[in-house]
Write a protein that holds these residues in place. Structure first.
Motif, PDB file in Angstrom:
ATOM      1  N   VAL A 137     -18.944  59.015  27.783  1.00  0.00           N
ATOM      2  CA  VAL A 137     -20.260  59.661  27.826  1.00  0.00           C
ATOM      3  C   VAL A 137     -20.831  59.585  29.241  1.00  0.00           C
ATOM      4  N   ARG A 141     -22.020  62.446  31.997  1.00  0.00           N
ATOM      5  CA  ARG A 141     -23.328  62.418  32.658  1.00  0.00           C
ATOM      6  C   ARG A 141     -23.187  62.481  34.183  1.00  0.00           C
ATOM      7  N   ASP A 171     -16.999  62.858  23.760  1.00  0.00           N
ATOM      8  CA  ASP A 171     -17.970  62.023  24.460  1.00  0.00           C
ATOM      9  C   ASP A 171     -18.325  62.591  25.831  1.00  0.00           C
ATOM     10  N   ARG A 172     -17.335  63.110  26.556  1.00  0.00           N
ATOM     11  CA  ARG A 172     -17.647  63.722  27.848  1.00  0.00           C
ATOM     12  C   ARG A 172     -18.553  64.933  27.658  1.00  0.00           C
ATOM     13  N   THR A 174     -20.665  65.343  25.198  1.00  0.00           N
ATOM     14  CA  THR A 174     -21.987  64.820  24.840  1.00  0.00           C
ATOM     15  C   THR A 174     -22.772  64.395  26.074  1.00  0.00           C
ATOM     16  N   GLY A 175     -22.138  63.612  26.949  1.00  0.00           N
ATOM     17  CA  GLY A 175     -22.822  63.133  28.141  1.00  0.00           C
ATOM     18  C   GLY A 175     -23.246  64.258  29.057  1.00  0.00           C
ATOM     19  N   GLU A 178     -26.154  66.205  27.509  1.00  0.00           N
ATOM     20  CA  GLU A 178     -27.412  65.451  27.556  1.00  0.00           C
ATOM     21  C   GLU A 178     -28.154  65.709  28.867  1.00  0.00           C
TER      22      GLU A 178
END
Length: 314
Positions: A137, A141, A171-172, A174-175, A178
């Motif tokens: 994540v 970001r 997860d990447r 998602t980050g 975000e």
């Protein structure tokens, strides 16, 4: 307000480094099964070589299984080790998150500890000792923070996803999402999986360039460097200048991406350290010695825009 948010975000993200687990000697004479996803990328190959080298240096008998990107092959290898009873522990790099409950329970019933490395599983944490990995994540970001800074928060992005169902891809994503959600003019206009493979990354990028006016594409966000390099090839073949006409940001920090960075054809990469063998073997030894371990042992990574910056840290 946009630039206040940007400044705070960049300071927060680029100043964040997760400490490596403290290394400890041990493991000589142990037999450990290592189920690897495959060799879909240069990073994966480097990861495999690093684990094998660490096992040899420690005097560990490593039983290696290449699953060729198939979960069924990983489960079959684990069940073979369990049935034969010839391993002291299993290290698993899972191809996808789901579908591990039964085999992890079988390993636990047989008294064989399992350490998860790299990608995650969605099983009950009581079924494995710990997970050694990067913070996927946070990688997403970092990539988004760099791109927001580079474009002043205004960019139409095409996304090359990793393998669907894998922790690294989800997860990447998602980050990254975000961060860009904080900036209304940062938008993902196309998104498709390239399975972490260079040739597939090129094919997907070719389809993006056919479906979109290239002038409408500000940047490529690739879940790994190999897909980014494939995208670079497609961009060049389309008569465009990668790194200038279309920005490139990705994850892994493999040697080839630094060639692209130094040539100005890529712009940034987030490091995914392949050196997870040492903390994974440390975890096995600690567990066998009766020590309690956290359920996640993070491995550090930073964002780089040049080989010189990477070399200075290594």
């Amino acid at each position: 307000m946009r630039f206040i948010k940007l400044g705070l975000l960049i300071c927060l993200l680029l100043g964040f480094v997760v400490p490596m687990a403290q290394a400890q000697d041990g493991g000589e004479g142990l037999t450990i099964g290592f189920s690897q996803i495959g060799s879909e990328s240069a990073w994966r190959t480097a990861f495999t070589e690093a684990v094998k080298a660490e096992a040899e240096a420690r005097g560990i008998n490593l039983l290696f299984s290449d699953a060729q990107q198939e979960q069924e092959n990983q489960i079959a290898a684990m069940r073979a080790w369990i049935a034969q009873g010839d391993v002291d522990a299993i290290v698993l790099a899972p191809v996808v998150e789901s579908g591990w409950d039964d085999v992890l329970q079988e390993a636990q019933d047989a008294g064989i500890p399992v350490v998860i490395v790299d990608r995650n599983v969605d099983s009950d944490p009581d079924l494995f000792v710990t997970r050694v990995s990067s913070d996927f994540v946070h990688e997403g970001r970092l990539a988004a923070a760099w791109l927001v800074q580079a474009t002043s928060g205004q960019c139409n992005i095409v996304e090359l996803q990793g393998t669907v169902g894998s922790a690294a891809a989800s997860d990447r994503q998602t980050g990254f999402n975000e961060v860009i959600a904080m900036f209304p003019d940062m938008k993902i206009i196309r998104s498709e999986t390239g399975n972490f493979v260079r040739t597939e990354g090129k094919q997907v990028m070719e389809s993006f360039l056919s479906a979109e006016d290239p002038a409408n594409i500000c940047a490529v966000w690739a879940h790994n460097d190999d897909m980014a390099i494939g995208a670079i090839e497609a961009i060049k073949e389309a008569g465009l200048v990668p790194g200038q006409d279309i920005l490139i940001v990705s994850v892994d920090a493999i040697p080839d991406i630094f060639d692209s960075l130094d040539a100005g054809e890529a712009n940034a990469t987030v490091e995914l350290s392949p050196f997870m063998g040492a903390p994974a073997f440390d975890a096995v030894v600690a567990h066998l010695n009766g020590e309690e371990l956290p359920k996640w042992i993070p491995v550090a990574g930073k964002l780089y825009t040049s080989r010189a910056a990477y070399d200075a840290d290594h």
